[in-house]
Each structure stands twice: as C-alpha cells, then as structure tokens.
Write an enzyme that holds these catalytic residues in place. Structure first.
Site, PDB file in Angstrom:
ATOM      1  N   ASP A  76     -50.824 -45.666  25.062  1.00  0.00           N
ATOM      2  CA  ASP A  76     -50.874 -47.082  24.701  1.00  0.00           C
ATOM      3  C   ASP A  76     -50.002 -47.948  25.599  1.00  0.00           C
ATOM      4  O   ASP A  76     -49.059 -47.484  26.237  1.00  0.00           O
ATOM      5  CB  ASP A  76     -50.491 -47.273  23.238  1.00  0.00           C
ATOM      6  CG  ASP A  76     -49.162 -46.613  22.862  1.00  0.00           C
ATOM      7  OD1 ASP A  76     -48.803 -45.591  23.497  1.00  0.00           O
ATOM      8  OD2 ASP A  76     -48.487 -47.106  21.943  1.00  0.00           O
ATOM      9  N   GLU A 134     -47.987 -44.653  20.486  1.00  0.00           N
ATOM     10  CA  GLU A 134     -46.583 -44.235  20.425  1.00  0.00           C
ATOM     11  C   GLU A 134     -45.645 -45.418  20.229  1.00  0.00           C
ATOM     12  O   GLU A 134     -44.585 -45.284  19.614  1.00  0.00           O
ATOM     13  CB  GLU A 134     -46.204 -43.484  21.714  1.00  0.00           C
ATOM     14  CG  GLU A 134     -44.816 -42.877  21.702  1.00  0.00           C
ATOM     15  CD  GLU A 134     -43.699 -43.841  22.083  1.00  0.00           C
ATOM     16  OE1 GLU A 134     -42.562 -43.668  21.600  1.00  0.00           O
ATOM     17  OE2 GLU A 134     -43.963 -44.791  22.862  1.00  0.00           O
ATOM     18  N   GLU A 135     -46.039 -46.590  20.730  1.00  0.00           N
ATOM     19  CA  GLU A 135     -45.120 -47.717  20.786  1.00  0.00           C
ATOM     20  C   GLU A 135     -44.875 -48.403  19.437  1.00  0.00           C
ATOM     21  O   GLU A 135     -43.908 -49.136  19.289  1.00  0.00           O
ATOM     22  CB  GLU A 135     -45.645 -48.778  21.772  1.00  0.00           C
ATOM     23  CG  GLU A 135     -45.652 -48.334  23.233  1.00  0.00           C
ATOM     24  CD  GLU A 135     -44.258 -48.274  23.841  1.00  0.00           C
ATOM     25  OE1 GLU A 135     -43.273 -48.545  23.123  1.00  0.00           O
ATOM     26  OE2 GLU A 135     -44.158 -47.958  25.034  1.00  0.00           O
ATOM     27  N   HIS A 359     -40.348 -51.752  29.573  1.00  0.00           N
ATOM     28  CA  HIS A 359     -40.685 -52.895  28.709  1.00  0.00           C
ATOM     29  C   HIS A 359     -40.357 -54.238  29.369  1.00  0.00           C
ATOM     30  O   HIS A 359     -40.308 -55.262  28.681  1.00  0.00           O
ATOM     31  CB  HIS A 359     -40.009 -52.788  27.335  1.00  0.00           C
ATOM     32  CG  HIS A 359     -40.455 -51.605  26.528  1.00  0.00           C
ATOM     33  ND1 HIS A 359     -40.445 -51.589  25.156  1.00  0.00           N
ATOM     34  CD2 HIS A 359     -40.937 -50.393  26.891  1.00  0.00           C
ATOM     35  CE1 HIS A 359     -40.891 -50.426  24.700  1.00  0.00           C
ATOM     36  NE2 HIS A 359     -41.192 -49.677  25.757  1.00  0.00           N
TER      37      HIS A 359
END
Length: 392
Positions: A76, A134-135, A359
């Site tokens: 993702d 996962e995020e 990020h």
C-alpha cells in the site's frame, strides 16, 4: 550479491516504477494486487487472492517435501502529494509510495521468480505473502493470518528498504526492534458561552491545555526510565470564534512502547489523568483508546541466522545490529505466530539525493537496494530450508 538477481535487476526497476506511478491507498490496492497476481501466474506460481481485502499468496512447492518458509512484502501507498520530481512519479493526485512498499513488492516478485525457476530442485515450500494495508490499523497482516497464510509455516521473514541507513548496509536485532502503536482521542466537554463573561462558562480549551501539559509527565514520571516509551500529542482543536468560549475541545495523540506492561500502564495513566484534570476545571473527559500493532519482536535464533547468513550473501556490506525504532510494523503479528526475523536494508544515498525520510513528499530510495533485499530474502529462505532441526 546473487548473480540471478543482479542479472534481472532491470525487471525489478521496471516493476517498481510501474507501481510507483500507480500507487493505491490501504484497503484499495485492487490494481496492485491484479498486477502482482498476473506476474506470479506468468511465473507458473499458484496464486490465492482476496485475503483480507486485496492481500494474496503465491506458493512455490518444491519437487520434494521439506520446511515451509514464508516471505512477506507490503503493497500500500500513503495519502501524500508527491514532490520527488522523478520521471516515474505518482500519476495519482494525493497518493504516493512514500515508504518503499513499491520496492518491497518488486523485490518479492523477483524472489518469487527465482524460486519458481528452481522448483524441481527445491526441497520444501516457499510461501510469498503480498500483504495489503500495512499503513493503516488494523492492518492487513491479521486477516492474512486468519486466512491461513501461516498454516504449516516453519519461519517467516520480511525486509524494509530503509533510507536512514546507507546503501551497502543491512541490519537487524534479536528481540524488540519496532514499537507498538496505539492512538487516543480525548474529548473535553465544558460549558460554552460569551468570551467576555468567562465566569459563566467552563472553558474546554483551558482544561485541554492543562491536560496536554499533564500528559507530558506520563513518560517522564510514571514509566521506568529503562523502558523506552513515547507519548505524543498530534492535534488539539476546539472553538468556533475569537469571542466564544469553546464548549468542546478534542486532543489526539499516539503512544509507542516496546513491552506490554508499559503499554498498559500508559493507557491507564492517560485515562485517569484525563478524567481528573477535566474534573478540576469543571469539565468532563471522554477517552477513546485504540490499541494498534504490537511491538515487533525478532526471535533470537532467527536473528542469529541473519547475522550468520548476511555476510556471505552480501560480501562487502556492513552487517549491523539495528537500533530499535519507534515506528511500528504489522509484521509483528506474523512474529507472534511463528519464528522469524524482520530486517532493514539500507536504501539511502546522499550522492544521489536519496536523503528524505519515509513518509516525506520527496521520499525516494536507491533502487540498487532492491538487489540486496532480494538477495537477503533468498539467502535467509535457503538457509532455513536447509535447516532440518525442528524449531519451536
């Protein structure tokens, strides 16, 4: 470096850049899953789809029975507008692969092809876990496990391309490596009114401000100094106008720890302090506490395998003991169920400008790291397949 992986590096780059151009958010990875399934099937690999949303499993069964090794990649992206300037930058507004999951997926595709080409000489089974989401909690790992991803598995391994360490370095550690992550939402309710007559109100902003300061004492005064922990306030919001005393104010934040006792203690202190501080100001507090991923804890024997396998697999690389990290990873759930190890592969390169943190809108990584990542996963899997000793 694995010669086959080196020879096929261009394919990994092509796959990674395709995925980078077409990122998808957590729980929406339908195109990514379809791309992965098509590639696996083209390698002659059995594919099972639709696990916990868009997760999928590829299975390579050897010609003879043996141990079962699971390898995992996440797929993702993040809700970030890309500013990298790369020619392969995201074509989807407000969505970006800003953590390297595109590289993880491309890496595991090459690992899948490597083992598919060797199934006649393979003793045992390689199970390839392409995990969605996962995020964002609750994450995609638990649904994968609930759908049988680890049934019969003897060991599970994963890697993270990691730009804070340079290309040419790999790292891991026995025991706790990444923190647990929890979130809290505190609503302070007072009594609104005119800003010029505060004596007739209960100011939720004042109560919330006091609470923010008191919450900063939880780690410094309630937690054992030898047990790492973080409590961070992320937002505080309340009020509608400059001359109105706010009736409601919301505080949100995150908690990171490495052990369950500290985790439970911090939750209890947040709830107790919130209620007492609000009461002092004549307000009330409602605390919503969301328990997220557990701490990621590597098994000692599998971490020892990493330190034994990595040097010959990656000659010339630095093999380091990782410093535990406060970011969280739902790979932790796999390690609660089976022996395994999570590893960091250095992907930073200041000479090429790959210096931005994960990020970040300008995040990117040195794609050469994908070769090291694939080589390491292959070496760990082959070493574990060759290990005839039963592991508890």
């Amino acid at each position: 470096m694995n010669e086959t992986v080196e020879r096929r590096f261009a394919d990994m780059v092509e796959w990674r850049r395709h995925l980078h151009r077409h990122p998808e958010l957590s729980y929406k990875e339908h195109e990514t899953a379809a791309f992965v399934a098509e590639k696996l099937e083209s390698f002659g690999i059995e594919v099972r789809t639709g696990l916990g949303g868009y997760g999928l499993i590829g299975t390579v069964r050897g010609a003879s029975p043996g141990r079962v090794i699971a390898l995992r990649a996440d797929m993702d992206a993040l809700p970030i507008e890309e500013e990298s300037g790369a020619e392969y930058a995201s074509r989807r507004k407000g969505v970006m692969h800003a953590c390297g999951h595109d590289g993880h997926t491309a890496t595991l595709l090459e690992v899948a092809r490597y083992f598919a080409d060797r199934r006649e000489s393979l003793q045992g089974e390689i199970r390839l876990l392409f995990q969605a989401s996962e995020e964002v909690c609750p994450g995609g790992a638990k649904p994968m496990i609930e759908n049988g991803a680890l049934e019969g598995v003897d060991a599970v391994y994963g890697v993270h391309l990691w730009t804070p360490i340079p290309l040419g370095t790999v790292a891991s550690v026995a025991g706790a490596m990444m923190a647990s992550t929890d979130e809290f939402f505190i609503d302070i309710t007072g009594r609104g009114g005119h800003g010029g007559m505060p004596h007739e109100t209960v100011d939720s902003i004042v109560a919330a401000s006091a609470l923010v300061m008191q919450l900063q004492t939880v780690v410094s005064r309630s937690v054992d100094p030898l047990r790492p922990a973080v409590l961070s306030i992320g937002t505080i919001s309340g009020g509608t106008a400059q001359n109105v005393v706010a009736e409601k104010t919301r505080i949100t934040g995150t908690v990171r720890t490495f052990d369950e006792n500290t985790r439970a203690l911090i939750r209890q202190r947040i709830e107790t302090i919130s209620n007492h501080v609000a009461e002092v100001y004549g307000a009330s507090a409602q605390v919503e506490y969301l328990v997220g991923y557990p701490a990621l804890v590597n098994h000692a024997e599998e971490a020892e395998r990493f330190f034994r396998v990595a040097p010959p697999a990656l000659p010339g690389f630095k093999i380091e003991t990782a410093t535990p990290l406060m970011p969280a990873e739902d790979f932790a759930y796999y390690l609660q169920e089976r022996p395994g190890c999570f590893m960091l592969v250095g992907a930073g390169n200041s000479e090429k400008g790959f210096v931005y943190p994960h990020h970040h809108p300008r995040f990117d990584f040195d794609e050469q790291a994908m070769m090291a990542s694939a080589t390491l996963l292959i070496a760990m899997a082959e070493a574990s397949l060759a290990d005839k000793k039963l592991e508890s």
